[in-house]
Design a protein around this motif. Structure first.
Motif, PDB file in Angstrom:
ATOM      1  N   SER A   5      -4.882   0.735  -3.206  1.00  0.00           N
ATOM      2  CA  SER A   5      -4.550  -0.629  -3.606  1.00  0.00           C
ATOM      3  C   SER A   5      -3.190  -1.032  -3.068  1.00  0.00           C
ATOM      4  CB  SER A   5      -4.572  -0.758  -5.134  1.00  0.00           C
ATOM      5  OG  SER A   5      -4.098  -2.020  -5.547  1.00  0.00           O
ATOM      6  N   ASN A   6      -3.202  -2.027  -2.208  1.00  0.00           N
ATOM      7  CA  ASN A   6      -1.950  -2.557  -1.686  1.00  0.00           C
ATOM      8  C   ASN A   6      -1.190  -3.319  -2.766  1.00  0.00           C
ATOM      9  OD1 ASN A   6      -0.017  -3.114   0.324  1.00  0.00           O
ATOM     10  ND2 ASN A   6      -0.977  -5.105   0.742  1.00  0.00           N
ATOM     11  N   TYR A   7      -1.898  -3.910  -3.720  1.00  0.00           N
ATOM     12  CA  TYR A   7      -1.251  -4.654  -4.808  1.00  0.00           C
ATOM     13  C   TYR A   7      -0.420  -3.718  -5.678  1.00  0.00           C
ATOM     14  CZ  TYR A   7      -0.764  -7.590  -8.967  1.00  0.00           C
ATOM     15  OH  TYR A   7      -0.268  -8.303 -10.031  1.00  0.00           O
ATOM     16  N   ILE A   8      -0.977  -2.573  -6.048  1.00  0.00           N
ATOM     17  CA  ILE A   8      -0.241  -1.611  -6.875  1.00  0.00           C
ATOM     18  C   ILE A   8       0.914  -1.000  -6.091  1.00  0.00           C
ATOM     19  CG2 ILE A   8      -0.442   0.570  -8.130  1.00  0.00           C
ATOM     20  CD1 ILE A   8      -3.239  -0.225  -8.914  1.00  0.00           C
ATOM     21  N   ARG A   9       0.711  -0.791  -4.798  1.00  0.00           N
ATOM     22  CA  ARG A   9       1.808  -0.266  -3.964  1.00  0.00           C
ATOM     23  C   ARG A   9       3.000  -1.215  -3.981  1.00  0.00           C
ATOM     24  NH1 ARG A   9       4.159  -0.661   0.919  1.00  0.00           N
ATOM     25  NH2 ARG A   9       2.941  -2.524   1.397  1.00  0.00           N
ATOM     26  N   LYS A  10       2.721  -2.531  -3.911  1.00  0.00           N
ATOM     27  CA  LYS A  10       3.806  -3.504  -3.951  1.00  0.00           C
ATOM     28  C   LYS A  10       4.512  -3.478  -5.303  1.00  0.00           C
ATOM     29  CE  LYS A  10       1.793  -6.727  -0.602  1.00  0.00           C
ATOM     30  NZ  LYS A  10       1.235  -8.096  -0.412  1.00  0.00           N
ATOM     31  N   LEU A  11       3.707  -3.338  -6.390  1.00  0.00           N
ATOM     32  CA  LEU A  11       4.332  -3.262  -7.708  1.00  0.00           C
ATOM     33  C   LEU A  11       5.260  -2.060  -7.811  1.00  0.00           C
ATOM     34  CD1 LEU A  11       1.372  -4.175 -10.130  1.00  0.00           C
ATOM     35  CD2 LEU A  11       3.294  -5.614  -9.444  1.00  0.00           C
ATOM     36  N   VAL A  12       4.832  -0.940  -7.285  1.00  0.00           N
ATOM     37  CA  VAL A  12       5.655   0.274  -7.344  1.00  0.00           C
ATOM     38  C   VAL A  12       6.894   0.126  -6.474  1.00  0.00           C
ATOM     39  CG1 VAL A  12       5.705   2.738  -6.825  1.00  0.00           C
ATOM     40  CG2 VAL A  12       3.688   1.723  -7.909  1.00  0.00           C
ATOM     41  N   MET A  13       6.727  -0.439  -5.286  1.00  0.00           N
ATOM     42  CA  MET A  13       7.850  -0.580  -4.354  1.00  0.00           C
ATOM     43  C   MET A  13       8.873  -1.592  -4.862  1.00  0.00           C
ATOM     44  SD  MET A  13       7.381   1.454  -1.728  1.00  0.00           S
ATOM     45  CE  MET A  13       8.387   0.713  -0.481  1.00  0.00           C
ATOM     46  N   GLU A  14       8.399  -2.659  -5.482  1.00  0.00           N
ATOM     47  CA  GLU A  14       9.294  -3.739  -5.879  1.00  0.00           C
ATOM     48  C   GLU A  14       9.792  -3.581  -7.312  1.00  0.00           C
ATOM     49  OE1 GLU A  14       6.996  -7.226  -5.282  1.00  0.00           O
ATOM     50  OE2 GLU A  14       6.888  -6.983  -3.085  1.00  0.00           O
ATOM     51  N   SER A  15       9.394  -2.546  -7.987  1.00  0.00           N
ATOM     52  CA  SER A  15       9.817  -2.362  -9.375  1.00  0.00           C
ATOM     53  C   SER A  15      11.304  -2.020  -9.438  1.00  0.00           C
ATOM     54  CB  SER A  15       8.994  -1.243 -10.016  1.00  0.00           C
ATOM     55  OG  SER A  15       9.470  -0.976 -11.317  1.00  0.00           O
ATOM     56  N   ARG A  16      11.982  -2.566 -10.418  1.00  0.00           N
ATOM     57  CA  ARG A  16      13.402  -2.279 -10.619  1.00  0.00           C
ATOM     58  C   ARG A  16      13.611  -0.988 -11.380  1.00  0.00           C
ATOM     59  NH1 ARG A  16      15.827  -8.245 -12.373  1.00  0.00           N
ATOM     60  NH2 ARG A  16      15.238  -9.341 -10.430  1.00  0.00           N
ATOM     61  N   GLU A  17      12.536  -0.517 -12.020  1.00  0.00           N
ATOM     62  CA  GLU A  17      12.641   0.751 -12.726  1.00  0.00           C
ATOM     63  C   GLU A  17      12.630   1.916 -11.733  1.00  0.00           C
ATOM     64  OE1 GLU A  17       9.688   1.136 -15.725  1.00  0.00           O
ATOM     65  OE2 GLU A  17       9.910  -0.935 -16.441  1.00  0.00           O
ATOM     66  N   LYS A  18      13.389   2.948 -12.069  1.00  0.00           N
ATOM     67  CA  LYS A  18      13.441   4.118 -11.190  1.00  0.00           C
ATOM     68  C   LYS A  18      12.110   4.837 -11.155  1.00  0.00           C
ATOM     69  CE  LYS A  18      16.119   8.301 -10.307  1.00  0.00           C
ATOM     70  NZ  LYS A  18      17.244   9.153 -10.771  1.00  0.00           N
ATOM     71  N   ASP A  19      11.465   4.885 -12.302  1.00  0.00           N
ATOM     72  CA  ASP A  19      10.170   5.540 -12.374  1.00  0.00           C
ATOM     73  C   ASP A  19       9.248   4.649 -13.205  1.00  0.00           C
ATOM     74  OD1 ASP A  19       8.111   7.266 -12.166  1.00  0.00           O
ATOM     75  OD2 ASP A  19       8.902   8.777 -13.554  1.00  0.00           O
ATOM     76  N   LEU A  20       8.408   3.860 -12.524  1.00  0.00           N
ATOM     77  CA  LEU A  20       7.503   2.911 -13.182  1.00  0.00           C
ATOM     78  C   LEU A  20       6.428   3.693 -13.931  1.00  0.00           C
ATOM     79  CD1 LEU A  20       6.760  -0.085 -13.580  1.00  0.00           C
ATOM     80  CD2 LEU A  20       5.316   0.111 -11.540  1.00  0.00           C
ATOM     81  N   THR A  21       6.351   3.462 -15.237  1.00  0.00           N
ATOM     82  CA  THR A  21       5.383   4.205 -16.056  1.00  0.00           C
ATOM     83  C   THR A  21       4.316   3.316 -16.699  1.00  0.00           C
ATOM     84  OG1 THR A  21       6.802   4.012 -18.003  1.00  0.00           O
ATOM     85  CG2 THR A  21       7.071   5.974 -16.604  1.00  0.00           C
ATOM     86  N   ARG A  22       4.434   1.993 -16.598  1.00  0.00           N
ATOM     87  CA  ARG A  22       3.444   1.099 -17.232  1.00  0.00           C
ATOM     88  C   ARG A  22       3.221  -0.113 -16.337  1.00  0.00           C
ATOM     89  NH1 ARG A  22       1.009   0.400 -22.069  1.00  0.00           N
ATOM     90  NH2 ARG A  22       2.041   2.300 -22.818  1.00  0.00           N
ATOM     91  N   ILE A  23       1.950  -0.392 -16.097  1.00  0.00           N
ATOM     92  CA  ILE A  23       1.546  -1.552 -15.273  1.00  0.00           C
ATOM     93  C   ILE A  23       0.556  -2.384 -16.090  1.00  0.00           C
ATOM     94  CG2 ILE A  23       0.409  -2.307 -13.165  1.00  0.00           C
ATOM     95  CD1 ILE A  23       1.271   0.289 -11.848  1.00  0.00           C
ATOM     96  N   ASP A  24       0.770  -3.694 -16.103  1.00  0.00           N
ATOM     97  CA  ASP A  24      -0.120  -4.612 -16.837  1.00  0.00           C
ATOM     98  C   ASP A  24      -1.014  -5.339 -15.834  1.00  0.00           C
ATOM     99  OD1 ASP A  24      -1.407  -6.211 -18.629  1.00  0.00           O
ATOM    100  OD2 ASP A  24       0.338  -7.434 -19.149  1.00  0.00           O
TER     101      ASP A  24
END
Length: 615
Positions: free
Chosen positions: A73-92
């Motif tokens: 999923s390119n959409y989830i990759r963007k969420l992970v890349m653009e997240s301000r959190e160091k370690d993204l643990t929750r996606i809505d």
């Protein structure tokens, strides 16, 4: 399966580094990357490695692995890349098309778990794949390509599958519309439905109509319009619309055969009534332009639904126009279906019936003017048939107490007088109305009977009317006088037939004289009673000294007795010496003046003829 995995950090230190490595490696081809990702996902599942991210879809939570999601999923990759959190643990992902069930299928695809693409989930999966950007451009043989291939090869290959895919698209709008999935389904379904309507491939031949009933009204309407554009016959479209209406308005349109007015209890929930009203108005908007495409009983059922659901005025007028065009085929049961509530106990507002009958009469008048004929003199066979139906219909609704005189007469008077050869059915309706409303006074009963023409009653009906105590006196007199007039004119009827208008005027004039005679007789009886009271109060002596008008008249009538010369009774002989004022000669009360034509014997001609004895 996936939800049972324990939540703990992934052995990989950073998913961002792995995602960049998977995307920027120039030494390995995309197919190799895809194969490696699948093997990695299988290894993760087999080893039971704990998840490192929780995806929230509505109320459902999915513990997953970021590396597997990023790989597809390119959409989830963007969420992970653009997240301000160091370690993204929750996606809505609550806005994903298809909801949690569709997302679960997409996750199974990402993890390489075997799952089945069906006609029910193909469209939602295609929309979810588009939302997650799981394209072949991002990863070879991705979910977008898989679902597109299924739709082309399986989903749109037959009518049934196309309709099922189209039905599933209703839950993922408007994205399914943007991806042209809906257009592809409608195009395929309308083409195959037209072929089935023209050349049926199985029995029963209406199977394809039953398939269309599964759709929502918007999708169904688009298929009907597409079939019309392809040249489908109006009869096929009408059959499909009737099937769809009976299926989706089952509580309101159960039986349009006209066999009865009772039905199951209609819905009372305001929200349900509102939805059904919108559905009915959408169905009416789909009706083909051909007026004769639907049977009139089905249109009457639709109009009754529109009245009950309080549909728009335009919806009711459209149905009334179609009923007017087919009114010559209407039966009494059709009018009763239109008139009664669903429990069969009360009358609807009869304004719709009145407007339909008025519109039909106006149409017939227009045709009469076009044909250069007079509607009052000669009525078409169609108008006569409708007049008979209306008279029988009035007899059916006359038993209801809430039917006012104005509504009863209003419907009866819509039909032109010349359209009724006989008024027997109308007389029956009037008699039923008078029996069901026993508290009417004389004036109100005369208003009810004003719709009748006594001269148009059969001999049996006139005989019944002459003995009917519910009828006002005027109608009874008309019936009796006409019977006697027929008896008198029977021998010379073949030689001298009077004009109907002349006969009618003569009857009315003679009946008025009979009523006047009846009034004089009643006044005379009252005067006799008054004189009798005076005699008792004043005594016999005072009355002998002062002769009264009635005593003088009785003496005068005694002189006119033709047998007085041969009679030996001299008790009534008046002394010649006694002066008695002679009363003015009056015509006997049992005689009726016969009207004569002026000028035949001069102005002073005063001929009298024997009168008809009053009943």
């Amino acid at each position: 399966m996936l939800s049972q995995a324990k939540r703990c950090p992934l052995p990989f230190s950073s998913c961002k580094v792995e995602a960049d490595r998977a995307m920027t490696s120039s030494q390995v081809t995309s197919s190799t990357i895809s194969l490696e990702m699948e093997r990695t996902a299988e290894w993760i599942l087999s080893q039971g490695i704990p998840s490192d991210v929780v995806v929230q879809v509505g109320e459902a939570s999915f513990p997953l692995h970021k590396f597997v999601l990023v790989a597809k999923s390119n959409y989830i990759r963007k969420l992970v890349m653009e997240s301000r959190e160091k370690d993204l643990t929750r996606i809505d992902l609550s806005n994903i098309p298809g909801g949690a069930a569709t997302f679960k299928k997409a996750i199974e695809f990402c993890y390489g778990v075997n799952f089945e693409i069906t006609v029910q989930n193909a469209a939602p999966l295609r929309c979810a794949a588009e939302y997650l950007q799981m394209t072949d451009h991002y990863c070879e043989d991705n979910l977008v390509g898989r679902t597109d291939d299924f739709l082309s090869q399986v989903g749109l290959s037959s009518l049934s599958s196309s309709l099922k895919v189209l039905k599933s698209c209703e839950d993922v709008l408007p994205l399914a519309e943007e991806l042209k999935i809906v257009d592809r389904c409608i195009d395929a379904a309308s083409l195959k439905a037209c072929r089935e309507a023209e050349f049926p491939s199985r029995r029963p031949t209406s199977w394809w109509m039953e398939e269309l009933t599964l759709l929502g009204v918007a999708s169904f309407g688009r298929i009907v319009r597409a079939m019309r554009a392809r040249g489908a016959k109006a009869a096929a479209l009408a059959g499909a619309i009737m099937k769809y209406t009976e299926r989706n308005l089952r509580d309101l349109v159960r039986d349009h055969s006209g066999n009865g007015t009772r039905s199951s209890s209609p819905p009372t929930d305001p929200n349900l009534i509102s939805r059904q009203c919108e559905l009915l108005q959408s169905i009416v908007a789909l009706l083909p332009s051909e007026k004769a495409a639907f049977p009139i009983n089905f249109l009457c059922c639709l109009l009754r639904c529109a009245i009950y659901l309080k549909s728009s005025i335009g919806c009711k007028k459209e149905l009334e126009k179609r009923i007017i065009a087919l009114l010559e085929h209407m039966t009494v049961d059709d009018l009763l279906v239109l008139s009664f509530t669903y429990d069969g106990e009360k009358l609807f507002d009869l304004e719709s019936v009145r407007r339909i009958l008025s519109g039909f009469v106006e149409k017939e008048k227009s045709l009469a003017v076009f044909n250069a004929s007079d509607l009052t003199e000669v009525c078409s066979s169609t108008m006569q048939r409708v007049a008979k139906v209306v008279d029988v219909y009035l007899g059916e609704i006359a038993i209801y107490v809430d039917l006012s005189i104005s509504k009863f007469n209003g419907i009866a008077n819509i039909v032109p007088k010349g359209a009724r050869k006989m008024d027997d059915d109308l007389y029956r309706a009037v008699d039923i109305y008078l029996k069901a409303h026993p508290n009417l006074d004389e004036l109100e009963r005369e208003k009810v009977c004003s719709v009748l023409d006594p001269l148009k009653l059969s001999s049996e009906a006139r005989l019944h009317a002459s003995q009917n105590k519910r009828l006002p006196v005027q109608i009874v007199l008309h019936a009796l006088y006409y019977d006697q007039l027929k008896l008198r004119s029977a021998p010379s009827e073949s030689h001298n037939k009077q004009d109907s208008a002349t006969t009618r005027s003569q009857v009315l004039a003679d009946v008025s004289l009979i009523r006047e005679n009846e009034e004089l007789r009643s006044e005379l009886n009252m005067m006799k009673m008054y004189v009798s009271d005076l005699q008792k109060s004043q005594g016999a002596k005072s009355l002998q000294r002062r002769p009264t008008f009635f005593s003088s008249m009785s003496k005068t009538l005694g002189k006119l007795n033709p047998f007085r010369q041969g009679s030996k009774d001299t008790s009534n002989i008046v002394d010649d010496s006694e002066e008695v004022k002679k009363p003015r000669r009056r015509r006997p009360l049992t005689l009726v003046k016969k009207p004569t034509k002026p000028g035949r014997y001069g102005k002073k001609d005063r001929r009298f003829s024997p009168a008809l004895l009053l009943p």
